[in-house]
Design a protein around this motif. Structure first.
Motif, PDB file in Angstrom:
ATOM      1  N   GLY A 189      37.465  60.627   0.534  1.00 46.64           N
ATOM      2  CA  GLY A 189      37.080  60.474   1.930  1.00 46.64           C
ATOM      3  C   GLY A 189      36.279  61.639   2.449  1.00 46.64           C
ATOM      4  O   GLY A 189      36.110  61.795   3.660  1.00 46.64           O
ATOM      5  N   SER A 190      35.761  62.469   1.538  1.00 42.63           N
ATOM      6  CA  SER A 190      34.989  63.641   1.936  1.00 42.63           C
ATOM      7  C   SER A 190      33.507  63.291   2.039  1.00 42.63           C
ATOM      8  O   SER A 190      32.998  62.453   1.293  1.00 42.63           O
ATOM      9  N   GLU A 191      32.836  63.953   2.965  1.00 43.42           N
ATOM     10  CA  GLU A 191      31.397  63.756   3.131  1.00 43.42           C
ATOM     11  C   GLU A 191      30.583  64.752   2.317  1.00 43.42           C
ATOM     12  O   GLU A 191      29.357  64.719   2.359  1.00 43.42           O
ATOM     13  N   LEU A 192      31.243  65.648   1.622  1.00 42.17           N
ATOM     14  CA  LEU A 192      30.591  66.534   0.675  1.00 42.17           C
ATOM     15  C   LEU A 192      31.195  66.300  -0.704  1.00 42.17           C
ATOM     16  O   LEU A 192      32.393  66.036  -0.834  1.00 42.17           O
ATOM     17  N   ASP A 193      30.350  66.450  -1.732  1.00 41.78           N
ATOM     18  CA  ASP A 193      30.761  66.175  -3.104  1.00 41.78           C
ATOM     19  C   ASP A 193      30.408  67.396  -3.958  1.00 41.78           C
ATOM     20  O   ASP A 193      29.238  67.682  -4.188  1.00 41.78           O
ATOM     21  N   TYR A 194      31.440  68.147  -4.398  1.00 43.13           N
ATOM     22  CA  TYR A 194      31.161  69.366  -5.161  1.00 43.13           C
ATOM     23  C   TYR A 194      32.349  69.729  -6.030  1.00 43.13           C
ATOM     24  O   TYR A 194      33.479  69.259  -5.843  1.00 43.13           O
ATOM     25  N   LEU A 195      32.085  70.616  -6.999  1.00 47.85           N
ATOM     26  CA  LEU A 195      33.100  71.222  -7.853  1.00 47.85           C
ATOM     27  C   LEU A 195      32.850  72.725  -7.844  1.00 47.85           C
ATOM     28  O   LEU A 195      31.748  73.179  -8.169  1.00 47.85           O
ATOM     29  N   MET A 196      33.858  73.489  -7.474  1.00 48.72           N
ATOM     30  CA  MET A 196      33.692  74.927  -7.247  1.00 48.72           C
ATOM     31  C   MET A 196      34.729  75.709  -8.035  1.00 48.72           C
ATOM     32  O   MET A 196      35.889  75.305  -8.130  1.00 48.72           O
ATOM     33  N   GLY A 197      34.308  76.810  -8.627  1.00 49.59           N
ATOM     34  CA  GLY A 197      35.232  77.661  -9.364  1.00 49.59           C
ATOM     35  C   GLY A 197      35.017  79.128  -9.047  1.00 49.59           C
ATOM     36  O   GLY A 197      33.914  79.547  -8.679  1.00 49.59           O
ATOM     37  N   LYS A 198      36.095  79.904  -9.185  1.00 49.89           N
ATOM     38  CA  LYS A 198      36.006  81.340  -8.917  1.00 49.89           C
ATOM     39  C   LYS A 198      36.963  82.083  -9.840  1.00 49.89           C
ATOM     40  O   LYS A 198      38.072  81.623 -10.117  1.00 49.89           O
ATOM     41  N   ILE A 199      36.512  83.233 -10.331  1.00 53.20           N
ATOM     42  CA  ILE A 199      37.361  84.141 -11.109  1.00 53.20           C
ATOM     43  C   ILE A 199      37.186  85.549 -10.557  1.00 53.20           C
ATOM     44  O   ILE A 199      36.068  85.985 -10.264  1.00 53.20           O
ATOM     45  N   ASP A 200      38.300  86.243 -10.354  1.00 45.44           N
ATOM     46  CA  ASP A 200      38.277  87.603  -9.819  1.00 45.44           C
ATOM     47  C   ASP A 200      39.269  88.442 -10.619  1.00 45.44           C
ATOM     48  O   ASP A 200      40.484  88.239 -10.535  1.00 45.44           O
ATOM     49  N   LEU A 201      38.751  89.369 -11.427  1.00 40.99           N
ATOM     50  CA  LEU A 201      39.577  90.235 -12.275  1.00 40.99           C
ATOM     51  C   LEU A 201      39.505  91.666 -11.762  1.00 40.99           C
ATOM     52  O   LEU A 201      38.413  92.180 -11.499  1.00 40.99           O
ATOM     53  N   ARG A 202      40.651  92.299 -11.655  1.00 36.79           N
ATOM     54  CA  ARG A 202      40.700  93.692 -11.198  1.00 36.79           C
ATOM     55  C   ARG A 202      41.667  94.460 -12.088  1.00 36.79           C
ATOM     56  O   ARG A 202      42.790  94.018 -12.332  1.00 36.79           O
ATOM     57  N   ASP A 203      41.214  95.611 -12.541  1.00 41.61           N
ATOM     58  CA  ASP A 203      42.007  96.440 -13.448  1.00 41.61           C
ATOM     59  C   ASP A 203      41.964  97.879 -12.949  1.00 41.61           C
ATOM     60  O   ASP A 203      40.887  98.427 -12.687  1.00 41.61           O
ATOM     61  N   TYR A 204      43.166  98.478 -12.797  1.00 37.67           N
ATOM     62  CA  TYR A 204      43.266  99.836 -12.266  1.00 37.67           C
ATOM     63  C   TYR A 204      43.963 100.710 -13.309  1.00 37.67           C
ATOM     64  O   TYR A 204      45.142 100.489 -13.616  1.00 37.67           O
ATOM     65  N   TRP A 205      43.224 101.670 -13.855  1.00 33.45           N
ATOM     66  CA  TRP A 205      43.750 102.572 -14.879  1.00 33.45           C
ATOM     67  C   TRP A 205      44.144 103.893 -14.230  1.00 33.45           C
ATOM     68  O   TRP A 205      43.298 104.585 -13.640  1.00 33.45           O
ATOM     69  N   ARG A 206      45.397 104.258 -14.353  1.00 35.20           N
ATOM     70  CA  ARG A 206      45.846 105.532 -13.800  1.00 35.20           C
ATOM     71  C   ARG A 206      45.561 106.653 -14.782  1.00 35.20           C
ATOM     72  O   ARG A 206      46.043 106.645 -15.919  1.00 35.20           O
TER      73      ARG A 206
END
Length: 727
Positions: free
Chosen positions: A566-583
């Protein structure tokens, strides 16, 4: 109390009660003329304290510290001053335990951590080599009689109860292989029996801590104590050398004493019964005495023993800082302790026979009668052994959630251009299984958000209803945005680090979207969207989580919108967010970030696209400098801290000052194109970061810096001032 008197306490509360809940703030504006705003008035403890005793918290704390220094500066640390610690490791090196072969010693240490987080280590006493056995355990453990295993407890996420619970584990000290012994038992402070066939431990339940026996080969449990008053606690149990008794600490009626429990009849009796705080009891290898620590002399924990036959108390040390966690070597010739000196806990080993007897107290049972003794003298009562009273049982009631309103904060503004009224509120039951948060804004239009979270089930369920009107900013222009609708979903934690999310949203959106040539055009319509997410979160507790985090975070998102929904927009979306903290150290960290977003628009127009540029991603370039259906960004920062505890008041405290040197690199490309690495844009810069604590409970970071774009015709440095937004 001695300096200012107990009567000042009611005076402080009286001053707090007299403070207003709301104050009016006037704002003058050149364009609109200004307005009058009522804002919440937070209780000011400093103000109440100053009116009561003439000093604020900072002055009172400094006075108390000076008093402590003067009180103890002339006292010596006794035996800790004469002997060197076994090693200098962390701030808190504690709970030393000799191996059965006497050639090794195990201990816990907070080395490398900001808080009391302990790793288990094993030291070879001959070579002085140290190896880490396991990370992040509770600081109490025991060797098996053959020395092959160590049993310990550790807090882990327990999915069936969706809670962090402590359970028992054992590790092979040679191979490092770990076996879990209990599941969801809230088990602490384990200790092997002399034959290794049983483990005594503490189980927390219903507000009490009770003693249990575990048979590790079968998993069978036997309950030893059954306190159910919600108050009594039992701690640090350990077996006698013959395995027939257990010594432990019992806390009841505000007193902490040493008790003996006979396993044959399960009867217990106290060894000490007075106002002193007695802790950490252990049998001597010959079973004739019990070594422990107590503050019974001048309020400082020192090393004591009590004979099981003569009931004679003996003190062996007199230190100013304190002695804890005593442990005999298997032959009884040496004793290991954790001593507090110069602000750190260190491990010391002494020859027991060389410890001088500094004090003796005869602690024996005396029967008082009215009869006169033959000598004509009456016996002086030093201590009376009182049999433990019957525990009072608290009646149990099934939990019934009742939603209670915790706060409601009204806010209104009156001026010529825009007058409004808003209110924020929060309600929940006692265990926060049901939470309701809301915000309502009333003006020319009505805006609201109401969030409900239900944690009564597995997984957690939530729903959010909202209606907003505002503006979005893109390439120096503001565009009106209106959105209303709702979203619902579920959250399922697989363990303490990995979780999954599933959501469905339905909303009406009035905004601006892009044409294939990246021109913005107005668009209105309904969007139906399904979202699937996975989050990996493994960050260590640190003092400045915004400035110097430590660990790894990964967030994956997949969004799908289709006409079939029932959506008026048609899309496929992806996201990846990697964060690494070295002490690198407690004051230095390397931070890495890798982020990518991609959308496949199934209709020709309008299109959803992403952008890069601005102070929170590609910092050297203007807002929205790069646009496309695909973006990629990587950042690296060298972060450091200069100053801590800079000063301030309870209302506004300047906590830490640090900085960062950073390098960003990013690009974008269209849906019809492929990634071209030669189109990467780069920048380099540096920042100063000031961490502030408003009202003592919030954290606010101010950032001042300069950044230079490396692939832009305008290579001049850009100076910025921001609040928050650190990845």
């Amino acid at each position: 109390f001695d300096t200012y008197g107990k009567d000042k306490i009611p005076g402080i509360f009286r001053e707090l009660r007299n403070q207003p809940l709301i104050k009016l703030v006037g704002v003058i504006s050149i364009s609109s003329g200004g307005g009058l705003y009522p804002v919440p008035h937070f209780l000011n403890f400093d103000q109440a304290l100053r009116k009561a005793i003439g000093k604020d918290t900072a002055e009172l704390y400094e006075e108390w510290r000076n008093w402590i220094r003067k009180k103890y500066e002339k006292k010596e640390n006794g035996i800790l001053s004469k002997e060197n610690p076994l090693f200098h490791w962390g701030t808190r090196d504690q709970h030393p335990v000799f191996s059965p072969e006497k050639d090794k010693i195990a201990f816990v240490s907070d080395k490398g951590y900001d808080y009391a987080i302990f790793d288990l280590y094993l030291m070879d006493l001959n070579s002085k080599k140290v190896k880490k056995l396991v990370s992040r355990i509770n600081p109490s453990f025991s060797f098996s009689p053959d020395g092959r295993y160590i049993v310990y407890s550790k807090v882990e996420f327990y999915p069936p109860e969706r809670a962090f619970l402590s359970d028992l584990y054992k590790i092979n000290v040679n191979t490092g292989k770990i076996k879990r012994l209990t599941y969801g038992k809230r088990a602490f402070q384990p200790s092997f029996s002399p034959r290794g066939d049983r483990i005594v431990f503490v189980r927390k339940e219903g507000g009490n801590s009770n003693l249990y026996i575990l048979f590790p080969t079968t998993g069978k449990l036997i309950q030893l104590t059954n306190d159910r008053d919600g108050l009594t606690q039992n701690f640090t149990p350990s077996f006698s050398p013959d395995g027939k008794k257990i010594v432990f600490v019992r806390f009841e009626k505000g007193k902490r004493d040493i008790f003996i429990l006979n396993l044959k009849d399960k009867k217990m009796y106290p060894l000490t019964r007075d106002s002193a705080d007695d802790r950490c009891p252990n049998f001597s290898p010959d079973g004739k005495k019990i070594i422990f620590v107590s503050d019974r002399e001048k309020g400082v924990f020192n090393l004591w023993s009590i004979g099981l036959k003569d009931r004679e108390l003996v003190r062996y040390t007199s230190v100013a800082g304190g002695i804890f966690d005593p442990n005999f070597s298997p032959d009884g010739k040496k004793i290991a302790i954790s001593g507090y000196k110069n602000g750190v806990f260190s491990i010391y080993i002494f020859k027991f026979k060389k410890l001088k007897i500094m004090q003796k107290i005869s602690l024996r049972k005396v029967e008082i009668t009215k009869k006169k003794e033959t000598s004509g003298k009456k016996s002086r009562l030093i201590s009376r052994f009182i049999p433990p009273e019957k525990s009072v049982e608290m009646k149990e009631y099934p939990y019934k959630p009742r939603i209670k309103l915790h706060y409601i904060l009204p806010w209104f503004s009156i001026d010529e251009e825009d007058s409004f009224f808003s209110v924020d509120f929060y309600a929940s039951d006692t265990l926060e299984k049901h939470q309701l948060t809301g915000s309502v804004y009333l003006s020319d239009n009505t805006q609201y958000e109401i969030l409900y979270v239900n944690r009564s089930f597995t997984p957690t369920l939530w729903t959010d209803l909202y209606s907003f009107k505002g503006y979005s900013y893109f390439k120096g222009e503001y565009f009106p945005v209106e959105v209303s609708g709702g979203v619902g979903g579920m959250f399922y934690p697989l363990n303490d680090r990995l979780s999954f999310q599933l959501g469905y949203s339905s909303e009406y959106l009035s905004t601006y979207l892009f044409t294939p040539s990246l021109e913005l055009v107005p668009w209105k319509g309904n969007i139906r969207e399904v979202e699937l997410g996975m989050t990996y979160f493994n960050l260590m507790p640190v003092r400045e989580p915004e400035l110097l985090p430590w660990g790894k975070v990964m967030d994956l998102r997949l969004k799908w919108s289709d006409h079939s929904l029932g959506s008026e927009l048609d899309y496929l979306m992806g996201k990846i967010d990697l964060r690494d903290y070295w002490r690198i150290s407690k004051n230095k960290t390397l931070a890495f970030r890798l982020m990518g977003e991609s959308v496949k628009n199934k209709q020709v127009s309008p299109r959803i696209v992403f952008s890069l540029g601005g102070w929170n991603d590609l910092r050297g370039y203007p807002e929205g400098f790069l646009t496309g259906e695909n973006i990629a960004l990587s950042s690296i920062e060298y972060r450091f801290n200069w100053l801590r505890r800079m000063g301030g008041s309870s209302s506004f405290y300047f906590d830490s000052l640090g900085g960062a040197i950073f390098y960003d690199m990013g690009t974008s490309w269209r849906q019809e194109e492929k990634l071209d690495k030669s189109n990467m844009l780069r920048d380099i810069g540096t920042e100063l970061r000031l961490r502030m604590l408003p009202f003592g409970k919030y954290s606010l970071v101010m950032r001042v810096g300069v950044v230079w774009p490396l692939d832009y015709n305008k290579r001049r440095g850009r100076i910025f001032l921001l609040f928050g937004g650190i990845f």
